[in-house]
Design a protein around this motif. Structure first.
Motif, PDB file in Angstrom:
ATOM      1  N   ASN A 168     -26.416  41.309 -51.639  1.00 51.18           N
ATOM      2  CA  ASN A 168     -26.315  40.264 -50.613  1.00 51.18           C
ATOM      3  C   ASN A 168     -25.594  40.790 -49.372  1.00 51.18           C
ATOM      4  O   ASN A 168     -24.893  40.048 -48.691  1.00 51.18           O
ATOM      5  CB  ASN A 168     -25.605  39.017 -51.162  1.00 51.18           C
ATOM      6  N   GLU A 169     -25.779  42.097 -49.114  1.00 51.24           N
ATOM      7  CA  GLU A 169     -25.153  42.694 -47.931  1.00 51.24           C
ATOM      8  C   GLU A 169     -26.175  43.538 -47.181  1.00 51.24           C
ATOM      9  O   GLU A 169     -27.001  44.227 -47.791  1.00 51.24           O
ATOM     10  CB  GLU A 169     -23.982  43.577 -48.342  1.00 51.24           C
ATOM     11  N   PRO A 207     -31.493  46.568 -49.341  1.00 51.42           N
ATOM     12  CA  PRO A 207     -30.126  46.281 -49.760  1.00 51.42           C
ATOM     13  C   PRO A 207     -29.293  47.560 -49.707  1.00 51.42           C
ATOM     14  O   PRO A 207     -29.799  48.625 -49.342  1.00 51.42           O
ATOM     15  CB  PRO A 207     -30.327  45.835 -51.210  1.00 51.42           C
ATOM     16  N   LEU A 208     -28.043  47.447 -50.133  1.00 57.52           N
ATOM     17  CA  LEU A 208     -27.157  48.627 -50.174  1.00 57.52           C
ATOM     18  C   LEU A 208     -27.033  49.133 -51.607  1.00 57.52           C
ATOM     19  O   LEU A 208     -26.123  49.906 -51.916  1.00 57.52           O
ATOM     20  CB  LEU A 208     -25.793  48.260 -49.588  1.00 57.52           C
ATOM     21  N   LEU A 209     -27.947  48.674 -52.453  1.00 59.44           N
ATOM     22  CA  LEU A 209     -27.911  49.015 -53.882  1.00 59.44           C
ATOM     23  C   LEU A 209     -29.022  50.002 -54.222  1.00 59.44           C
ATOM     24  O   LEU A 209     -30.000  50.123 -53.487  1.00 59.44           O
ATOM     25  CB  LEU A 209     -28.146  47.750 -54.719  1.00 59.44           C
ATOM     26  N   ALA A 232     -33.874  36.166 -44.316  1.00 56.59           N
ATOM     27  CA  ALA A 232     -32.632  36.000 -45.077  1.00 56.59           C
ATOM     28  C   ALA A 232     -31.960  37.353 -45.343  1.00 56.59           C
ATOM     29  O   ALA A 232     -30.743  37.496 -45.165  1.00 56.59           O
ATOM     30  CB  ALA A 232     -32.938  35.275 -46.385  1.00 56.59           C
ATOM     31  N   MET A 233     -32.731  38.357 -45.746  1.00 56.62           N
ATOM     32  CA  MET A 233     -32.152  39.669 -46.101  1.00 56.62           C
ATOM     33  C   MET A 233     -31.425  40.293 -44.919  1.00 56.62           C
ATOM     34  O   MET A 233     -30.374  40.908 -45.078  1.00 56.62           O
ATOM     35  CB  MET A 233     -33.257  40.651 -46.538  1.00 56.62           C
ATOM     36  N   TYR A 271     -28.875  35.890 -49.066  1.00 56.18           N
ATOM     37  CA  TYR A 271     -30.021  36.296 -49.890  1.00 56.18           C
ATOM     38  C   TYR A 271     -29.473  37.148 -51.022  1.00 56.18           C
ATOM     39  O   TYR A 271     -28.719  38.083 -50.781  1.00 56.18           O
ATOM     40  CB  TYR A 271     -31.005  37.134 -49.050  1.00 56.18           C
ATOM     41  N   GLU A 272     -29.792  36.807 -52.244  1.00 54.64           N
ATOM     42  CA  GLU A 272     -29.376  37.654 -53.369  1.00 54.64           C
ATOM     43  C   GLU A 272     -30.420  37.512 -54.469  1.00 54.64           C
ATOM     44  O   GLU A 272     -30.452  36.511 -55.167  1.00 54.64           O
ATOM     45  CB  GLU A 272     -27.983  37.242 -53.892  1.00 54.64           C
ATOM     46  N   PHE A 273     -31.248  38.537 -54.613  1.00 50.57           N
ATOM     47  CA  PHE A 273     -32.199  38.539 -55.725  1.00 50.57           C
ATOM     48  C   PHE A 273     -31.766  39.617 -56.728  1.00 50.57           C
ATOM     49  O   PHE A 273     -31.485  39.318 -57.881  1.00 50.57           O
ATOM     50  CB  PHE A 273     -33.639  38.735 -55.226  1.00 50.57           C
ATOM     51  N   GLN A 274     -31.634  40.867 -56.266  1.00 54.16           N
ATOM     52  CA  GLN A 274     -30.969  41.872 -57.116  1.00 54.16           C
ATOM     53  C   GLN A 274     -29.504  41.426 -57.191  1.00 54.16           C
ATOM     54  O   GLN A 274     -28.921  41.123 -56.138  1.00 54.16           O
ATOM     55  CB  GLN A 274     -30.984  43.216 -56.400  1.00 54.16           C
TER      56      GLN A 274
END
Ligand SMILES: C[S@@+](CC[C@H](N)C(=O)[O-])C[C@H]1O[C@@H](n2cnc3c(N)ncnc32)[C@H](O)[C@@H]1O
Length: 225
Positions: free
Chosen positions: A216-217, A177-179, A20-21, A209-212
């Protein structure tokens, strides 16, 4: 610098999360894949069982199964406490709550430990950004989950050298992620985009996918067409 086990927080995700990620398709999963900073994720173990081809690189693999297992046990309570204290940074949907999260992570890490014990030839000790003993373009796809971008304090030079080496041995790479750890866009994101856009096709793709929160990117870097 000597890589010390006491400085690592081993924390591993599973194949479903990697799919998913990184937005991995069935076709992607048949490629020759390199996982950078895979640590105790069960991605390699699970995909290998399904007939996939993955080599994981991480300094953690310098240590043996028992040392890694002990380090996981030492750190899990701290991670659990920190997550409970920062619950508003996460989206509790697919992962229902902190208990569910701990279960998923411990299952993934147990799966990794069992696989590591059986065949550690797919787990190569390697510390980015050092050169890897692999020929150019050995892999079709290189993945970095929760290492690059997440720790901007490693600096831009570290990120650029690491990505250059990933692109040397892989045709295409993806970073998620990009975070940073505070769930805001990594300070490394724009400079990395700018640097690699000169010679590569650089693209940000939304993923399912979005946990943090807002994580989601995925960043995709590949040769220009
Ligand atoms: C937060 S974990 C992520 C593990 C896995 N990718 C996942 O998403 O489940 C970060 C990983 O980066 C690894 N790491 C730390 N320094 C590294 C370096 N210089 N080069 C490669 N990996 C590194 C750690 O050992 C750890 O396994």
């Amino acid at each position: 610098m000597v890589f010390e086990l006491k400085n690592v927080v081993p924390w591993g995700r599973n194949l479903a999360e990697y799919r998913a990620m990184f937005g991995l398709t069935d076709e992607d999963l048949q490629k020759q894949i390199a996982g950078f900073g895979d640590g105790p994720a069960s991605f390699n173990a699970e995909l290998t069982r399904q007939g996939g081809h993955v080599v994981s690189f991480d300094p953690l693999y310098l240590f043996d199964r028992e040392q890694i297992r002990q380090r996981i046990m030492e750190t899990k309570d701290i991670v659990e406490l920190q997550t409970r204290g920062n619950q508003s940074n996460f989206v509790w949907k697919n992962i229902r709550d902190v208990d569910h999260l701990m279960q998923i992570r411990l299952d993934a890490m147990t799966c990794f430990l069992d696989d590591f014990d059986v065949d550690n030839s797919r787990y190569i000790p390697h510390e980015m950004p050092e050169k890897i003993h692999c020929a150019d373009r050995t892999f079709d796809l290189g993945l970095s989950s929760h290492f690059l971008m997440l720790y901007p304090e490693l600096g831009l030079e570290f990120h650029i050298r690491s990505i250059v080496e990933m692109l040397r041995i892989c045709h295409e790479i993806r970073i998620f992620p990009l975070l940073n750890l505070n769930a805001v866009t990594s300070e490394m994101f724009l400079p990395v985009m700018e640097y690699f856009s000169k010679d590569y096709q650089v693209e940000v793709r939304k993923v399912n996918y979005e946990f943090q929160k807002n994580g989601n990117e995925v960043l995709v870097i590949q040769p220009k067409i």
